[in-house]
Design an enzyme around this catalytic site. Structure first.
Site, PDB file in Angstrom:
ATOM      1  N   CYS A 198      -2.847  -7.242   5.027  1.00  0.00           N
ATOM      2  CA  CYS A 198      -2.246  -8.461   4.463  1.00  0.00           C
ATOM      3  C   CYS A 198      -1.487  -9.319   5.463  1.00  0.00           C
ATOM      4  CB  CYS A 198      -1.377  -8.087   3.273  1.00  0.00           C
ATOM      5  SG  CYS A 198      -2.390  -7.601   1.872  1.00  0.00           S
ATOM      6  N   LYS A 233       2.891 -16.867  -2.421  1.00  0.00           N
ATOM      7  CA  LYS A 233       2.355 -15.611  -1.874  1.00  0.00           C
ATOM      8  C   LYS A 233       2.374 -15.662  -0.347  1.00  0.00           C
ATOM      9  CE  LYS A 233       0.034 -11.851  -1.137  1.00  0.00           C
ATOM     10  NZ  LYS A 233       0.679 -10.531  -1.221  1.00  0.00           N
ATOM     11  N   ARG A 283      -6.573  -0.754   8.994  1.00  0.00           N
ATOM     12  CA  ARG A 283      -6.769  -2.185   9.267  1.00  0.00           C
ATOM     13  C   ARG A 283      -5.592  -2.733  10.077  1.00  0.00           C
ATOM     14  NH1 ARG A 283      -8.751  -4.248   3.281  1.00  0.00           N
ATOM     15  NH2 ARG A 283      -7.295  -2.660   2.567  1.00  0.00           N
ATOM     16  N   LYS A 297      -3.639 -10.902   8.267  1.00  0.00           N
ATOM     17  CA  LYS A 297      -4.672 -11.801   7.696  1.00  0.00           C
ATOM     18  C   LYS A 297      -4.017 -13.025   7.074  1.00  0.00           C
ATOM     19  CE  LYS A 297      -6.308 -10.360   3.673  1.00  0.00           C
ATOM     20  NZ  LYS A 297      -5.900 -11.333   2.634  1.00  0.00           N
ATOM     21  N   GLU A 299       0.847  -1.194   0.000  1.00  0.00           N
ATOM     22  CA  GLU A 299       0.000   0.000   0.000  1.00  0.00           C
ATOM     23  C   GLU A 299       0.884   1.247   0.000  1.00  0.00           C
ATOM     24  OE1 GLU A 299      -3.269   0.410   2.602  1.00  0.00           O
ATOM     25  OE2 GLU A 299      -3.884  -1.699   2.431  1.00  0.00           O
TER      26      GLU A 299
END
Ligand code: UDX
Ligand code: UDX
Length: 437
Positions: A266, A210, A333, A269, A161
């Site tokens: 990210c 990932k 977040r 989570k 981000e």
């Protein structure tokens, strides 16, 4: 190529704009009408450098548009990307609800299509999801067969981000997880002008790359935070240690910045989802569990310092600089500031905050339980202590502003300030991993 992107959040919108910018014909799809309208009016719905002008440029050249109609978008495309949300459930496992709905919708749209298309999963999904969830639903709802009638790929994203456009246009690598060679060839064609290494592998390996990437980066952060906590006890500055170990090419200098932990949509989570995904295999990932637990403790490092400074926080005025999970983002977040404020709300103290971009999002979380200041001066005014909880560049040169405080005390959760300079100016300095005291 004709591209459709299902889900225009952080990843989907950046992917759509960048693929339009590289000469493709893009249709973005979202279930939220307001997002679709904003995109078609040239308004970027997320805060990301250069996104809005790139979006407007490509709208003008008719290379991108948005719709809520998934059928039209699927019909239009040679490649259909899925980048819908994959949030966490209560128990921290991955919620594949949006992935399942989208797979059904795409399947229905394929039913009356005869030309070959590739469905490319870009959302972060746990290993095995594309094969065991996405493909069966595509086949069931289209009545067609993966491989012979349509292609399937898994193309993980590695966008940060605030740097997402740069990261998309300058990837370290492109991972193509492919159902079969024909599917992979279509994606290789789409990314043929990128100069980075392109690794072609199978679907579940791409999904795992990932998760392993994010889990490693999160581990590196928790590692340097552990070293920081030890350095504090031994009168050592962790930043000098980070510099020293970072010169080792096997370690590298990046992601060794000690602070109050990682947040964002990210790392928390994805690491939690990877941990949960091992339940079915009866394996307990102890290292990753500790990475997460250390991170939760690290978020409250400023509170630990506060307790060392003040026996009682009653009627104290606390200034918190930075609310977003990191600089150049409005995203709250999993931000460490949330953990800090939730703790402080139990104390009878006044909390005044300032953040260059995240205030509106903070208001959705804390309402009128805390104060929101328009600038640093207002935030520091008459405060007993300042906590720096996000690493915005504008917090780097605020030494003179501490004169506005009742007590010149700073708890530097992101190591933004120079401790020696603070000492010269009689500012009581506490920094993560610094030889405090
Ligand atoms: C998402 C995933 O959450 C992440 O795991 C993955 O790495 C990339 O895609 P992000 O773009 O940040 O990341 O998600 P989010 O900001 O939640 O945006 C998802 C978008 O999909 C939202 O705009 C939402 O409205 C849209 N959506 C969701 C759909 O269009 N259809 C759906 O069924 C569900
Ligand atoms: C991350 C990954 O970098 C990206 O590749 C992936 O696709 C999505 O998740 P993002 O979460 O946007 O990107 O931000 P990043 O810059 O990686 O920072 C994540 C968190 O780690 C932030 O809270 C940041 O403050 C923290 N961080 C980062 C540290 O505490 N120390 C560091 O050295 C680096």
């Amino acid at each position: 190529m004709k591209i459709s992107i299902i889900g225009t959040g952080y990843v989907g919108l950046v992917t759509g704009v960048c693929l339009a910018d590289t000469g493709n014909d893009v249709v973005c799809v979202d279930i939220i009408k307001e997002k679709v309208e904003a995109i078609n009016e040239g308004r970027a719905i997320i805060y990301e450098d250069n996104l809005e002008q790139n979006l407007r440029k490509n709208l003008k050249e008719n290379r991108i548009k948005a719709t809520t109609n998934i059928e039209d978008a699927a019909r239009h495309a040679d490649v259909i990307f899925i980048s819908v949300g994959t949030p966490s459930r209560e128990n921290k496992s991955i919620d594949l609800g949006f992935i399942e709905n989208t797979s059904c919708d795409i399947g229905k749209a394929l039913r009356n299509e005869n030309n070959y298309k590739v469905i490319a999963v870009k959302s972060t999904v746990v290993p095995g999801t594309t094969e065991n969830v996405v493909i069966p639903l595509l086949e069931e709802f289209s009545g067609k067969k993966a491989g012979s009638d349509f292609g399937v790929c898994m193309i993980p994203e590695f966008l940060r981000e605030g740097r997402a456009i740069y990261d998309f246009m300058n990837p370290d690598r492109i991972i193509i997880g492919e159902y079969d060679e024909e599917s992979g060839n279509v994606m290789a064609e789409l990314f043929k002008n990128f100069s980075c290494p392109i690794l072609r592998t199978n679907l579940r390996t791409a999904e795992m790359i990932k998760y392993a990437s994010n889990a490693f980066l999160a581990t590196k952060i928790s590692f340097i935070n552990e070293i920081a906590n030890i350095c504090e006890l031994k009168g050592i500055d962790v930043n000098e240690v980070a510099e020293g170990i970072g010169l080792d090419k096997r370690i590298g200098p990046h992601f060794l910045h000690a602070g109050i932990g990682f947040g964002g949509s990210c790392f928390p989570k994805d690491v939690s989802a990877l941990i949960s995904s091992t339940d079915e295999n009866g394996y307990e990932p102890k290292l990753l569990n500790e990475v997460m637990e250390l991170n939760e403790r690290q978020k409250l490092w400023p509170v630990k310092k506060l307790k060392e400074i003040f026996s009682d926080l009653k009627n104290k005025k606390l200034a918190i600089l930075g609310l977003s999970f990191k600089r150049d983002s409005d995203d709250m977040r999993e931000a460490p500031s949330i953990s800090i404020i939730n703790f402080l709300l139990k104390e009878k103290c006044t909390i005044q905050t300032y953040d260059p971009k995240a205030t509106e999002n903070a208001k959705k979380i804390f309402g009128n339980r805390i104060n929101y200041c328009k600038n640093i001066d207002e935030c520091l005014n008459d405060a007993n202590v300042c906590i720096i909880a996000s690493d915005w560049d504008e917090f780097k040169e605020i030494y003179d502003k501490f004169e506005l405080m009742k007590n010149k005390i700073v708890i530097d959760g992101r190591r933004m300030l120079n401790p020696e300079k603070c000492k010269e100016l009689n500012i009581k300095y506490y920094g993560v991993g610094y030889k405090n005291g």
